[in-house]
Design a protein around this motif. Structure first.
Motif, PDB file in Angstrom:
ATOM      1  N   PRO A  73     -35.234  17.598   0.784  1.00 23.39           N
ATOM      2  CA  PRO A  73     -35.450  16.246   1.319  1.00 23.39           C
ATOM      3  C   PRO A  73     -36.487  15.441   0.524  1.00 23.39           C
ATOM      4  CG  PRO A  73     -35.416  17.841   3.095  1.00 23.39           C
ATOM      5  CD  PRO A  73     -35.360  18.623   1.814  1.00 23.39           C
ATOM      6  N   HIS A  74     -36.303  14.122   0.543  1.00 20.64           N
ATOM      7  CA  HIS A  74     -37.112  13.247  -0.314  1.00 20.64           C
ATOM      8  C   HIS A  74     -38.602  13.337  -0.039  1.00 20.64           C
ATOM      9  CE1 HIS A  74     -33.438  10.463  -1.175  1.00 20.64           C
ATOM     10  NE2 HIS A  74     -33.334  11.665  -1.670  1.00 20.64           N
ATOM     11  N   MET A  75     -38.965  13.516   1.245  1.00 20.03           N
ATOM     12  CA  MET A  75     -40.396  13.536   1.549  1.00 20.03           C
ATOM     13  C   MET A  75     -41.070  14.749   0.882  1.00 20.03           C
ATOM     14  SD  MET A  75     -42.487  13.577   5.112  1.00 20.03           S
ATOM     15  CE  MET A  75     -42.002  11.950   5.686  1.00 20.03           C
ATOM     16  N   ALA A  76     -40.394  15.894   0.934  1.00 17.63           N
ATOM     17  CA  ALA A  76     -40.955  17.089   0.288  1.00 17.63           C
ATOM     18  C   ALA A  76     -41.054  16.862  -1.220  1.00 17.63           C
ATOM     19  CB  ALA A  76     -40.091  18.305   0.591  1.00 17.63           C
TER      20      ALA A  76
ATOM     21  N   GLY B 249     -41.583  14.084  -2.551  1.00 16.77           N
ATOM     22  CA  GLY B 249     -42.743  13.193  -2.698  1.00 16.77           C
ATOM     23  C   GLY B 249     -44.051  13.977  -2.744  1.00 16.77           C
ATOM     24  N   PHE B 250     -44.188  14.979  -1.848  1.00 17.97           N
ATOM     25  CA  PHE B 250     -45.410  15.802  -1.856  1.00 17.97           C
ATOM     26  C   PHE B 250     -45.648  16.386  -3.248  1.00 17.97           C
ATOM     27  CE2 PHE B 250     -44.558  17.177   2.852  1.00 17.97           C
ATOM     28  CZ  PHE B 250     -45.045  15.964   3.299  1.00 17.97           C
ATOM     29  N   PHE B 251     -44.594  16.973  -3.797  1.00 20.87           N
ATOM     30  CA  PHE B 251     -44.758  17.707  -5.057  1.00 20.87           C
ATOM     31  C   PHE B 251     -44.850  16.764  -6.250  1.00 20.87           C
ATOM     32  CE2 PHE B 251     -43.313  20.934  -2.152  1.00 20.87           C
ATOM     33  CZ  PHE B 251     -44.112  22.006  -2.497  1.00 20.87           C
TER      34      PHE B 251
ATOM     35  N   VAL C 259     -35.271  29.622   8.450  1.00 20.99           N
ATOM     36  CA  VAL C 259     -35.209  28.176   8.692  1.00 20.99           C
ATOM     37  C   VAL C 259     -34.143  27.502   7.828  1.00 20.99           C
ATOM     38  CG1 VAL C 259     -36.528  26.032   8.376  1.00 20.99           C
ATOM     39  CG2 VAL C 259     -37.593  28.001   9.467  1.00 20.99           C
TER      40      VAL C 259
ATOM     41  N   LEU D  14     -48.550  20.809   5.746  1.00 13.35           N
ATOM     42  CA  LEU D  14     -47.645  19.655   5.772  1.00 13.35           C
ATOM     43  C   LEU D  14     -46.247  20.039   5.296  1.00 13.35           C
ATOM     44  CD1 LEU D  14     -50.040  16.850   4.429  1.00 13.35           C
ATOM     45  CD2 LEU D  14     -49.215  17.151   6.770  1.00 13.35           C
ATOM     46  N   TYR D  15     -46.182  20.848   4.226  1.00 14.23           N
ATOM     47  CA  TYR D  15     -44.882  21.250   3.682  1.00 14.23           C
ATOM     48  C   TYR D  15     -44.130  22.120   4.697  1.00 14.23           C
ATOM     49  CZ  TYR D  15     -41.443  23.240   0.455  1.00 14.23           C
ATOM     50  OH  TYR D  15     -40.271  23.629  -0.145  1.00 14.23           O
TER      51      TYR D  15
ATOM     52  N   HIS E 167     -42.994  20.019   7.664  1.00 12.81           N
ATOM     53  CA  HIS E 167     -41.862  19.172   7.260  1.00 12.81           C
ATOM     54  C   HIS E 167     -40.566  19.984   7.280  1.00 12.81           C
ATOM     55  CE1 HIS E 167     -39.155  17.580   4.102  1.00 12.81           C
ATOM     56  NE2 HIS E 167     -39.380  16.462   4.756  1.00 12.81           N
TER      57      HIS E 167
ATOM     58  N   LEU F  87     -39.951  22.744   8.895  1.00 11.63           N
ATOM     59  CA  LEU F  87     -39.640  23.147  10.271  1.00 11.63           C
ATOM     60  C   LEU F  87     -39.056  21.971  11.050  1.00 11.63           C
ATOM     61  CD1 LEU F  87     -39.997  25.680  12.071  1.00 11.63           C
ATOM     62  CD2 LEU F  87     -42.123  24.667  12.884  1.00 11.63           C
TER      63      LEU F  87
ATOM     64  N   SER G 294     -35.463  21.152   9.810  1.00 10.98           N
ATOM     65  CA  SER G 294     -34.454  22.158  10.162  1.00 10.98           C
ATOM     66  C   SER G 294     -34.268  22.242  11.680  1.00 10.98           C
ATOM     67  CB  SER G 294     -34.848  23.522   9.612  1.00 10.98           C
ATOM     68  OG  SER G 294     -35.988  23.977  10.274  1.00 10.98           O
TER      69      SER G 294
ATOM     70  N   LYS H 185     -41.850  12.564  11.762  1.00  8.92           N
ATOM     71  CA  LYS H 185     -42.812  11.724  11.038  1.00  8.92           C
ATOM     72  C   LYS H 185     -44.096  11.552  11.839  1.00  8.92           C
ATOM     73  CE  LYS H 185     -42.019   8.742   7.838  1.00  8.92           C
ATOM     74  NZ  LYS H 185     -41.627   7.705   6.954  1.00  8.92           N
TER      75      LYS H 185
ATOM     76  N   LEU I 195     -46.113  14.718  11.527  1.00 10.99           N
ATOM     77  CA  LEU I 195     -46.703  14.836  10.184  1.00 10.99           C
ATOM     78  C   LEU I 195     -47.868  13.863  10.011  1.00 10.99           C
ATOM     79  CD1 LEU I 195     -43.465  15.275   8.067  1.00 10.99           C
ATOM     80  CD2 LEU I 195     -45.359  16.893   8.164  1.00 10.99           C
TER      81      LEU I 195
ATOM     82  N   PRO J 170     -46.685  10.402   0.778  1.00 11.53           N
ATOM     83  CA  PRO J 170     -45.244  10.207   1.008  1.00 11.53           C
ATOM     84  C   PRO J 170     -44.854  10.206   2.484  1.00 11.53           C
ATOM     85  CG  PRO J 170     -45.567  11.711  -0.827  1.00 11.53           C
ATOM     86  CD  PRO J 170     -46.925  11.453  -0.230  1.00 11.53           C
ATOM     87  N   ILE J 171     -45.677  10.764   3.359  1.00 13.45           N
ATOM     88  CA  ILE J 171     -45.362  10.749   4.797  1.00 13.45           C
ATOM     89  C   ILE J 171     -45.219   9.304   5.281  1.00 13.45           C
ATOM     90  CG2 ILE J 171     -46.267  11.302   7.110  1.00 13.45           C
ATOM     91  CD1 ILE J 171     -47.738  13.672   5.793  1.00 13.45           C
TER      92      ILE J 171
ATOM     93  N   VAL K 216     -41.905   7.518   2.777  1.00 15.08           N
ATOM     94  CA  VAL K 216     -40.574   8.098   2.534  1.00 15.08           C
ATOM     95  C   VAL K 216     -40.004   8.602   3.852  1.00 15.08           C
ATOM     96  CG1 VAL K 216     -39.283   9.843   1.229  1.00 15.08           C
ATOM     97  CG2 VAL K 216     -41.343   8.832   0.237  1.00 15.08           C
ATOM     98  N   SER K 217     -38.682   8.437   4.001  1.00 16.15           N
ATOM     99  CA  SER K 217     -38.058   8.936   5.231  1.00 16.15           C
ATOM    100  C   SER K 217     -38.130  10.463   5.264  1.00 16.15           C
ATOM    101  CB  SER K 217     -36.611   8.462   5.313  1.00 16.15           C
ATOM    102  OG  SER K 217     -35.936   8.836   4.148  1.00 16.15           O
ATOM    103  N   SER K 218     -38.190  11.001   6.485  1.00 12.72           N
ATOM    104  CA  SER K 218     -38.584  12.414   6.621  1.00 12.72           C
ATOM    105  C   SER K 218     -37.551  13.416   6.112  1.00 12.72           C
ATOM    106  CB  SER K 218     -38.871  12.721   8.091  1.00 12.72           C
ATOM    107  OG  SER K 218     -39.863  11.868   8.560  1.00 12.72           O
ATOM    108  N   CYS K 219     -36.318  13.291   6.559  1.00 16.61           N
ATOM    109  CA  CYS K 219     -35.395  14.411   6.354  1.00 16.61           C
ATOM    110  C   CYS K 219     -34.132  14.036   5.577  1.00 16.61           C
ATOM    111  CB  CYS K 219     -35.018  15.016   7.693  1.00 16.61           C
ATOM    112  SG  CYS K 219     -36.445  15.663   8.575  1.00 16.61           S
ATOM    113  N   VAL K 220     -34.182  12.950   4.830  1.00 12.43           N
ATOM    114  CA  VAL K 220     -32.994  12.533   4.062  1.00 12.43           C
ATOM    115  C   VAL K 220     -32.980  13.270   2.736  1.00 12.43           C
ATOM    116  CG1 VAL K 220     -31.810  10.592   2.973  1.00 12.43           C
ATOM    117  CG2 VAL K 220     -33.029  10.291   5.132  1.00 12.43           C
TER     118      VAL K 220
END
Lengths: 825, 97
Positions: free
Chosen positions: A313-316, A318-320, A679, B15-16, B19, B21, B24, B39, B42, B89-90, B93-97
């Motif tokens: 996902p894009h947010m993850a 973004g973190f990295f 997960v 955070l990772y 996110h 968890l 999913s 979101k 987070l 990014p929280i 950026v959208s969370s789970c796309v």
């Protein structure tokens, strides 16, 4: 004692045994450091020849030089050799050779561990090269992604060679890392506080710390993939609840910090050489230490940037991506500090300086393309193209090879006591520098034009022909350059004129000793009151040689060096080090027997070598210590210090703590893998009914608490140490029984689903940890009986408690995790 | 000395993991302010972690006599900056796309 007599006695105490036995039993850090460096250089040569084969193949389209099968082995072995058999061992060799010398000590903390590390490295590397010669070398890329590396697509032993050979070599890396950390923290000159350490020591401390926490995920990944290949435990097979992405996570959890593990020691060499070449103190010591620590941590937050195209996902992402950009800042702090130092000084344009300037050009370009690749949309375009190949070579050759070439010329007069003979080195530099840029600069363009990595051929119509041909010409030019470099070093070694001590007018302690160095480094040990001890006292080397420092004594054939307080550097005790021994070689041979039996699918034989390894480790530990209460010794200059046999915080204790930290990282990675699959992976939950169970975890907990209580009782009151050790061993045996009972009664077969595979792996790990703890406590019982551990010398009880407490803790966590998982599934 | 960066490592991992968890487990339903539950969670954790960094920094700056203590303070600031930047990014950026 007269100076000459002192030298004669110290030479007798510190010399190797004679003949071939001396070669096999040497534990001298000077010898072993050189062996690491020379062995790494040989592997670099082999990796270089493979690079030339790659360039020969890609020089023209539709080349008939090598087919896809052979080409797969060539590029896989090129990457694997350069990363695992050249770069890491080379930095280890540099650290092993230099550390005691720059810190003002006579040897490393664990001389026999150094020797074990070298033998493991040699044997592991040899297995890989023999596989290459036999045509069964790894061929799935240096990061060995499943499913390509799995049994289905690589049915031969190729992947097994990588998994077992590299893991064998990694043992060497973990040994070296523990050695380096403990040596830096404990074996320094008197009064050398942490902020008086030479800057190189900070770099090596950070690097070794990163190795302790960075390598276990790769070792775990290798174990899991080998279990999948050998026994069908499906960790990476989606149809059984596994995920190939788990391998990528585990590999890159190691793989990205690895880049900085390679870069930091080279940067340490630069921070050491640049002030000497510029004839001015290093600018920003504190800022550099801060930047090094920042790099050591932040580099662990980048691993997913190698996985930007895997659908995360894009947010993850973004973190990295943010972490990947951020890491450029501490790197830039160092680069600016070096530029500032050169700017502020009066630089000498000597040969090391050529390579230092070459480093600036090449590494900065690699860093800039690194920032480009940290940006997700760009990475998604350039991923797996020749652009990435060009980037990684700019970073690694710029950040490691150029500084190491500079370091070779800088420290050669130290190792050989000779100067260069001709100007061959200048020609070698220009061939390497021009050849490198010719090979890789426009490879960025080749990548942007769409040429993928790892392809064995390409069509004429692709338009990559000219660019590839230029790269190949540049590659061969580099090869000539490295050949000339090797000739230059050999000439210096054989024909160079004798040089005076400290020819560069450097400031660090390695130049305050005879060159080439004696086996004991310093006849007497220095006391320092600044970061540049030679600047303050140009005559320091002569004074130390004359016995005017600490421990100017040769007593009872004992190898002595000074151990200090970690923070202040105040003298703490006299460490007694072991002499020549064949035990490291024998231990490496039985470990090698284990790996070979796995490689040859002789699985019934592997447990025999596990037991043999345990016997060797027991023998190893049993040959240390003393049965006499020696009491304090005279360290000179009015200092009276206890020996390492009589103190609580001996280096053995710190080494055990770090080894447990490495093992704990592997355990944490396994727990991460468990939850990651739960997960993320498809086909979960596993088929069948699972219930929580309580009897076995209660049994495990009771045993573990008994073990901890037994160990504690011995630590509090020595009279209870002997029964306490037996109680601890029995408690851990009970915990092992509980773990096995729980697994056998409640878990499905490990080949049925990834849940069962991970659960059984967790159980095996917990059983192994508890067994190690139990053996440690049984060992203590024997040591008390033999008189090696007494009320005045109880420190081995503390060491054993570290291992048994860890085994007990792991047993409790695994038992309850698996028991309660049943309820959640 | 390295407490600031240790806290960053804890913050980054938390955070990772949260996110992963959240996505999913399907916490993508609308919570308050038009933001998804994932979101919101987070954001709350990120802000608390930044707050923890600030508390740590206040504790670190009490002693700055030695070079080691000053390096510790600098690393405290780096940890705070790293948590702010890597968690940013929280917000965008959208969370789970």
């Amino acid at each position: 004692m007269k100076a000459l007599e002192l030298h004669r006695d110290l030479t007798r105490i510190w010399k190797n045994e004679t003949g071939w036995r001396g070669v096999f039993s040497s534990v001298s850090h000077t010898d072993l450091g050189k062996r690491f460096i020379i062995t790494a250089a040989v592997f670099f040569g082999i990796g270089g020849v493979l690079a030339m084969l790659i360039r020969a193949q890609l020089a023209t389209p539709q080349s008939a030089f090598a087919g896809p099968e052979v080409y797969g082995q060539i590029f896989t072995m090129h990457g694997s050799i350069m990363m695992f058999l050249f770069a890491i061992p080379m930095l280890e060799g540099l650290a092993i050779y230099l550390l005691p010398k720059i810190l003002g000590a006579r040897d490393l903390a664990y001389p026999r561990l150094t020797a074990l590390g070298w033998w493991c490295y040699l044997f592991g590397g040899t297995i890989m090269i023999l596989a290459l010669l036999g045509g069964v070398a790894p061929d799935a890329g240096w990061f060995l992604y499943p499913p390509l590396s799995g049994r289905e697509f690589t049915p031969g032993v190729n992947s097994d060679v990588w998994l077992l050979g590299i893991t064998f070599v990694e043992i060497s890396a973990i040994c070296a890392a523990i050695e380096i950390v403990v040596t830096i923290l404990k074996f320094r000159a008197a009064n050398m506080s942490l902020t008086r350490m030479p800057i190189m020591a900070w770099y090596l401390l950070a690097t070794a710390g990163m190795m302790i926490f960075g390598f276990p995920p790769l070792i775990l990944g290798s174990i899991l993939l080998e279990l999948e290949r050998a026994f069908g435990w499906p960790f990476f097979q989606p149809e059984f609840g596994g995920s190939p992405l788990l391998w990528q996570h585990l590999f890159w959890l190691f793989g990205h910090p690895e880049v900085y593990i390679i870069f930091l020691p080279a940067a340490g060499a630069l921070s050491t050489m640049i002030p000497v070449m510029a004839r001015t103190p290093l600018i920003g010591y504190g800022a550099i230490v801060t930047a090094v620590m920042a790099l050591a941590f932040l580099s662990f937050g980048l691993w997913v940037h190698h996985m930007f195209t895997t659908g995360i996902p894009h947010m993850a992402l973004g973190f990295f991506s943010a972490a990947s950009v951020l890491v450029a800042i501490p790197t830039a702090v160092q680069v600016f500090a070096w530029i500032g130092t050169i700017w502020a000084g009066r630089p000498k344009f000597t040969l090391p300086m050529y390579y230092i300037l070459g480093f600036f050009v090449v590494f900065v370009l690699g860093g800039l393309t690194g920032v480009m690749l940290a940006i997700v949309p760009f990475d998604q375009q350039a991923h797996d193209t020749a652009f990435v190949t060009a980037h990684l070579h700019y970073v690694l050759v710029g950040g490691f090879v150029f500084p190491m070439l500079a370091a070779a010329y800088y420290w050669m007069p130290h190792a050989t006591g000779r100067t260069r003979v001709m100007r061959v080195g200048i020609a070698a530099f220009w061939l390497i520098f021009i050849g490198f840029n010719l090979t890789f600069l426009h490879m960025h363009l080749t990548g942007l034009l769409g040429m993928p990595r790892r392809v064995y051929t390409y069509p004429v119509e692709a338009g990559w022909t000219t660019l590839n041909l230029i790269s190949s010409v540049g590659g061969f030019m580099q090869a000539f350059g490295f050949g000339l470099f090797a000739i230059d070093i050999a000439l210096q070694h054989r024909l160079g004129k004798r040089t005076r001590r400290d020819p560069w007018e450097a400031e660090t302690l390695e130049w305050a000793m005879p060159t080439p160095p004696t086996q004991y480094n310093f006849a007497s040990l220095p006391t320092v009151d600044s970061r540049e001890p030679l600047t303050q006292d140009r005559n320091l080397g002569a004074r130390l040689a004359g016995g005017k420092g600490l421990l100017a004594r040769a007593v009872d054939q004992r190898r002595e060096t000074l151990a200090v307080d970690i923070a202040s550097g105040a003298p703490e005790h006299v460490a007694i080090l072991p002499g020549p021994s064949l035990i490291p070689l024998h231990t490496a041979l039985v470990i090698g027997g284990f790996f070979l039996s796995m490689l040859l699918s002789l699985y019934w034989l592997a447990p025999v070598f596990v037991v043999a390894t345990a016997v060797m480790v027991w023998r190893w530990a049993a040959t240390t210590g003393t049965v006499n209460d020696a009491g304090p010794v005279n360290a000179g200059q009015g200092l009276c210090l206890p020996t390492s046999f009589d103190v609580r915080g001996s280096v053995g204790y710190w080494g055990s703590v770090l080894a447990v930290a490495a093992s704990g990282t592997l355990f944490a990675s396994l727990i991460f893998g468990y939850f990651f699959l739960w997960v993320v992976a498809p086909n979960w939950p596993p088929p069948g009914e699972f219930d929580a169970y309580f009897l076995e975890p209660v049994l495990v907990t009771a045993g573990a608490l008994l073990a901890s209580g037994g160990a504690r009782a011995g630590l509090r009151n020595f009279r209870r140490a002997k029964p306490g050790a037996v109680l601890a061993a029995c408690g851990l045996a009970l915990a092992i029984a509980g773990l096995l009972l729980g697994a056998i009664r409640h878990l499905p077969g490990p080949a049925e689903h990834s849940f069962a595979a991970v659960a059984w792996t967790l159980t095996c790990y917990a059983v192994f940890s508890a067994a190690v703890g139990a053996l440690a406590q049984l060992f203590i019982r024997g040591r008390i009986a033999s008189g090696h551990v007494s009320a005045r010398r109880p420190h081995e009880c503390r060491i054993a408690a570290v291992w048994s407490d860890y085994g007990a803790g792991v047993a409790i966590i695994v038992a309850w995790l698996l028991a309660l998982s049943g309820a959640a599934l | 000395m390295v407490s600031g960066l240790v806290l960053w490592a804890v913050a980054f991992s938390t955070l990772y993991a949260l996110h992963g968890l959240g996505c999913s487990s399907g916490w993508t339903g609308s919570g308050t302010f038009g933001l998804s539950w994932a979101k919101l969670l987070l954001l709350a954790v990120w802000i608390s972690l930044i707050g923890t960094h600030c508390i740590l920094l206040r504790w670190l700056v009490r002693r700055k006599d030695t070079q080691m203590e000053r390096i510790g303070i600098a690393i405290g600031w780096i940890g705070l900056g790293a948590t702010v930047v890597t968690g940013a990014p929280i917000v965008v950026v959208s969370s789970c796309v």
